[in-house]
Write a protein that holds these residues in place. Structure first.
Motif, PDB file in Angstrom:
ATOM      1  N   MET A  13       0.846  -1.173   0.000  1.00 38.81           N
ATOM      2  CA  MET A  13       0.000   0.000   0.000  1.00 38.81           C
ATOM      3  C   MET A  13       0.891   1.235   0.000  1.00 38.81           C
ATOM      4  SD  MET A  13      -2.914   1.191   2.708  1.00 38.81           S
ATOM      5  CE  MET A  13      -1.902   1.818   4.012  1.00 38.81           C
ATOM      6  N   CYS A  14       0.505   2.239  -0.753  1.00 41.56           N
ATOM      7  CA  CYS A  14       1.227   3.516  -0.797  1.00 41.56           C
ATOM      8  C   CYS A  14       0.380   4.590  -0.139  1.00 41.56           C
ATOM      9  CB  CYS A  14       1.512   3.921  -2.239  1.00 41.56           C
ATOM     10  SG  CYS A  14       2.648   2.825  -3.062  1.00 41.56           S
ATOM     11  N   LEU A  15       1.038   5.598   0.346  1.00 39.99           N
ATOM     12  CA  LEU A  15       0.341   6.711   0.977  1.00 39.99           C
ATOM     13  C   LEU A  15       0.930   8.013   0.479  1.00 39.99           C
ATOM     14  CD1 LEU A  15      -1.678   7.692   3.139  1.00 39.99           C
ATOM     15  CD2 LEU A  15       0.203   7.609   4.769  1.00 39.99           C
ATOM     16  N   ALA A  16       0.098   8.863  -0.051  1.00 40.69           N
ATOM     17  CA  ALA A  16       0.494  10.215  -0.425  1.00 40.69           C
ATOM     18  C   ALA A  16      -0.110  11.146   0.616  1.00 40.69           C
ATOM     19  CB  ALA A  16      -0.011  10.558  -1.818  1.00 40.69           C
ATOM     20  N   ILE A  17       0.686  12.067   1.119  1.00 44.01           N
ATOM     21  CA  ILE A  17       0.294  12.888   2.261  1.00 44.01           C
ATOM     22  C   ILE A  17       0.198  14.353   1.853  1.00 44.01           C
ATOM     23  CG2 ILE A  17       0.992  13.626   4.569  1.00 44.01           C
ATOM     24  CD1 ILE A  17       2.454  10.970   4.831  1.00 44.01           C
ATOM     25  N   PRO A  18      -0.857  15.051   2.287  1.00 39.46           N
ATOM     26  CA  PRO A  18      -0.935  16.485   2.011  1.00 39.46           C
ATOM     27  C   PRO A  18       0.066  17.252   2.873  1.00 39.46           C
ATOM     28  CG  PRO A  18      -3.022  15.673   2.940  1.00 39.46           C
ATOM     29  CD  PRO A  18      -2.040  14.557   2.963  1.00 39.46           C
ATOM     30  N   ALA A  19       0.760  18.179   2.255  1.00 37.36           N
ATOM     31  CA  ALA A  19       1.703  19.035   2.970  1.00 37.36           C
ATOM     32  C   ALA A  19       1.602  20.433   2.383  1.00 37.36           C
ATOM     33  CB  ALA A  19       3.125  18.497   2.832  1.00 37.36           C
ATOM     34  N   GLN A  20       1.808  21.436   3.235  1.00 37.25           N
ATOM     35  CA  GLN A  20       1.687  22.823   2.789  1.00 37.25           C
ATOM     36  C   GLN A  20       3.067  23.410   2.496  1.00 37.25           C
ATOM     37  OE1 GLN A  20      -0.155  25.619   5.523  1.00 37.25           O
ATOM     38  NE2 GLN A  20      -1.019  26.724   3.790  1.00 37.25           N
ATOM     39  N   VAL A  21       3.169  24.087   1.361  1.00 39.33           N
ATOM     40  CA  VAL A  21       4.421  24.709   0.952  1.00 39.33           C
ATOM     41  C   VAL A  21       4.705  25.911   1.850  1.00 39.33           C
ATOM     42  CG1 VAL A  21       5.624  25.894  -0.928  1.00 39.33           C
ATOM     43  CG2 VAL A  21       4.087  23.978  -1.445  1.00 39.33           C
ATOM     44  N   THR A  22       5.887  25.909   2.462  1.00 41.16           N
ATOM     45  CA  THR A  22       6.288  27.038   3.305  1.00 41.16           C
ATOM     46  C   THR A  22       7.351  27.904   2.645  1.00 41.16           C
ATOM     47  OG1 THR A  22       7.947  25.692   4.448  1.00 41.16           O
ATOM     48  CG2 THR A  22       5.744  25.814   5.444  1.00 41.16           C
ATOM     49  N   GLU A  23       8.042  27.326   1.641  1.00 36.80           N
ATOM     50  CA  GLU A  23       9.104  28.086   0.970  1.00 36.80           C
ATOM     51  C   GLU A  23       9.375  27.459  -0.394  1.00 36.80           C
ATOM     52  OE1 GLU A  23      13.806  29.237   1.808  1.00 36.80           O
ATOM     53  OE2 GLU A  23      12.714  27.991   3.234  1.00 36.80           O
ATOM     54  N   ILE A  24       9.509  28.298  -1.405  1.00 38.54           N
ATOM     55  CA  ILE A  24       9.905  27.848  -2.738  1.00 38.54           C
ATOM     56  C   ILE A  24      11.431  27.917  -2.809  1.00 38.54           C
ATOM     57  CG2 ILE A  24       9.755  28.284  -5.214  1.00 38.54           C
ATOM     58  CD1 ILE A  24       7.103  27.375  -3.982  1.00 38.54           C
ATOM     59  N   LEU A  25      12.058  26.836  -3.234  1.00 38.72           N
ATOM     60  CA  LEU A  25      13.507  26.760  -3.334  1.00 38.72           C
ATOM     61  C   LEU A  25      13.924  26.658  -4.797  1.00 38.72           C
ATOM     62  CD1 LEU A  25      14.006  24.147  -0.480  1.00 38.72           C
ATOM     63  CD2 LEU A  25      14.231  26.628  -0.308  1.00 38.72           C
ATOM     64  N   ALA A  26      15.186  26.835  -5.053  1.00 41.73           N
ATOM     65  CA  ALA A  26      15.714  26.739  -6.420  1.00 41.73           C
ATOM     66  C   ALA A  26      15.660  25.295  -6.915  1.00 41.73           C
ATOM     67  CB  ALA A  26      17.149  27.244  -6.456  1.00 41.73           C
ATOM     68  N   GLY A  27      15.664  25.150  -8.232  1.00 44.14           N
ATOM     69  CA  GLY A  27      15.777  23.832  -8.826  1.00 44.14           C
ATOM     70  C   GLY A  27      14.561  22.945  -8.671  1.00 44.14           C
ATOM     71  N   ASP A  28      13.364  23.483  -8.844  1.00 47.40           N
ATOM     72  CA  ASP A  28      12.129  22.694  -8.724  1.00 47.40           C
ATOM     73  C   ASP A  28      12.022  21.991  -7.374  1.00 47.40           C
ATOM     74  OD1 ASP A  28      11.040  23.335 -11.212  1.00 47.40           O
ATOM     75  OD2 ASP A  28      12.112  21.708 -12.207  1.00 47.40           O
ATOM     76  N   GLN A  29      12.326  22.722  -6.312  1.00 47.59           N
ATOM     77  CA  GLN A  29      12.184  22.181  -4.975  1.00 47.59           C
ATOM     78  C   GLN A  29      11.406  23.154  -4.105  1.00 47.59           C
ATOM     79  OE1 GLN A  29      16.206  21.301  -3.638  1.00 47.59           O
ATOM     80  NE2 GLN A  29      15.904  19.158  -4.229  1.00 47.59           N
ATOM     81  N   ALA A  30      10.820  22.607  -3.051  1.00 46.98           N
ATOM     82  CA  ALA A  30      10.108  23.428  -2.080  1.00 46.98           C
ATOM     83  C   ALA A  30      10.255  22.804  -0.706  1.00 46.98           C
ATOM     84  CB  ALA A  30       8.628  23.532  -2.442  1.00 46.98           C
ATOM     85  N   ARG A  31      10.143  23.642   0.306  1.00 42.61           N
ATOM     86  CA  ARG A  31      10.089  23.162   1.686  1.00 42.61           C
ATOM     87  C   ARG A  31       8.609  23.088   2.047  1.00 42.61           C
ATOM     88  NH1 ARG A  31      14.195  23.276   5.020  1.00 42.61           N
ATOM     89  NH2 ARG A  31      15.165  24.947   3.822  1.00 42.61           N
ATOM     90  N   VAL A  32       8.208  21.963   2.636  1.00 40.13           N
ATOM     91  CA  VAL A  32       6.816  21.784   3.026  1.00 40.13           C
ATOM     92  C   VAL A  32       6.730  21.458   4.510  1.00 40.13           C
ATOM     93  CG1 VAL A  32       6.060  21.036   0.728  1.00 40.13           C
ATOM     94  CG2 VAL A  32       6.782  19.317   2.403  1.00 40.13           C
ATOM     95  N   ALA A  33       5.596  21.782   5.101  1.00 41.89           N
ATOM     96  CA  ALA A  33       5.330  21.481   6.502  1.00 41.89           C
ATOM     97  C   ALA A  33       4.311  20.358   6.586  1.00 41.89           C
ATOM     98  CB  ALA A  33       4.792  22.718   7.212  1.00 41.89           C
ATOM     99  N   LEU A  34       4.602  19.426   7.468  1.00 40.12           N
ATOM    100  CA  LEU A  34       3.716  18.289   7.681  1.00 40.12           C
ATOM    101  C   LEU A  34       3.760  17.915   9.149  1.00 40.12           C
ATOM    102  CD1 LEU A  34       1.975  15.899   6.734  1.00 40.12           C
ATOM    103  CD2 LEU A  34       4.093  14.694   6.258  1.00 40.12           C
ATOM    104  N   GLY A  35       2.717  18.264   9.875  1.00 46.39           N
ATOM    105  CA  GLY A  35       2.646  17.887  11.276  1.00 46.39           C
ATOM    106  C   GLY A  35       3.830  18.329  12.106  1.00 46.39           C
ATOM    107  N   GLY A  36       4.325  19.531  11.872  1.00 44.59           N
ATOM    108  CA  GLY A  36       5.456  20.040  12.627  1.00 44.59           C
ATOM    109  C   GLY A  36       6.803  19.681  12.019  1.00 44.59           C
ATOM    110  N   LEU A  37       6.826  18.792  11.055  1.00 42.13           N
ATOM    111  CA  LEU A  37       8.053  18.446  10.344  1.00 42.13           C
ATOM    112  C   LEU A  37       8.185  19.330   9.115  1.00 42.13           C
ATOM    113  CD1 LEU A  37       7.755  14.556  10.329  1.00 42.13           C
ATOM    114  CD2 LEU A  37       9.098  15.962  11.891  1.00 42.13           C
ATOM    115  N   HIS A  38       9.394  19.628   8.732  1.00 46.17           N
ATOM    116  CA  HIS A  38       9.654  20.386   7.508  1.00 46.17           C
ATOM    117  C   HIS A  38      10.567  19.550   6.626  1.00 46.17           C
ATOM    118  CE1 HIS A  38       7.783  24.164   8.779  1.00 46.17           C
ATOM    119  NE2 HIS A  38       8.107  23.725   9.985  1.00 46.17           N
ATOM    120  N   LYS A  39      10.146  19.313   5.406  1.00 45.65           N
ATOM    121  CA  LYS A  39      10.894  18.483   4.462  1.00 45.65           C
ATOM    122  C   LYS A  39      11.065  19.237   3.147  1.00 45.65           C
ATOM    123  CE  LYS A  39      10.977  14.720   6.980  1.00 45.65           C
ATOM    124  NZ  LYS A  39      12.187  14.109   7.451  1.00 45.65           N
ATOM    125  N   ILE A  40      12.138  18.926   2.450  1.00 35.28           N
ATOM    126  CA  ILE A  40      12.354  19.459   1.107  1.00 35.28           C
ATOM    127  C   ILE A  40      11.909  18.400   0.118  1.00 35.28           C
ATOM    128  CG2 ILE A  40      14.073  20.225  -0.567  1.00 35.28           C
ATOM    129  CD1 ILE A  40      15.656  21.382   1.800  1.00 35.28           C
TER     130      ILE A  40
END
Length: 80
Positions: free
Chosen positions: A1-28
């Motif tokens: 089973m796979c899971l895709a999780i909603p996360a909100q963009v907190t910052e747009i980064l260079a090179g088609d990347q973004a920082r997102v927030a998910l339950g207090g975690l921040h991931k690129i």
């Protein structure tokens, strides 16, 4: 089973990347599969890639369901 999780963009980064927030975690993540990503957007994230945009209300409903399953900010291991 796979899971895709909603996360909100907190910052747009260079090179088609973004920082997102998910339950207090921040991931690129990669945004290369989604057009016109902006700060504040909710994205569906799967294996570090945004695979689509999500309506904020739908994102909140999904996050509430995840919380019911034990995936809460005080239990970040449940998101892994």
């Amino acid at each position: 089973m796979c899971l895709a999780i909603p996360a909100q963009v907190t910052e747009i980064l260079a090179g088609d990347q973004a920082r997102v927030a998910l339950g207090g975690l921040h991931k690129i993540i990669s945004t290369s599969l989604v057009d016109n990503v902006k700060t504040g957007d909710y994205l569906i994230v799967h294996v570090g890639f945004a695979i689509g945009k999500l309506d904020p209300a739908e994102a909140e409903r999904t996050l509430a369901l995840l919380a019911e399953m034990g995936a809460t900010p005080d239990n970040p291991a449940a998101y892994r």
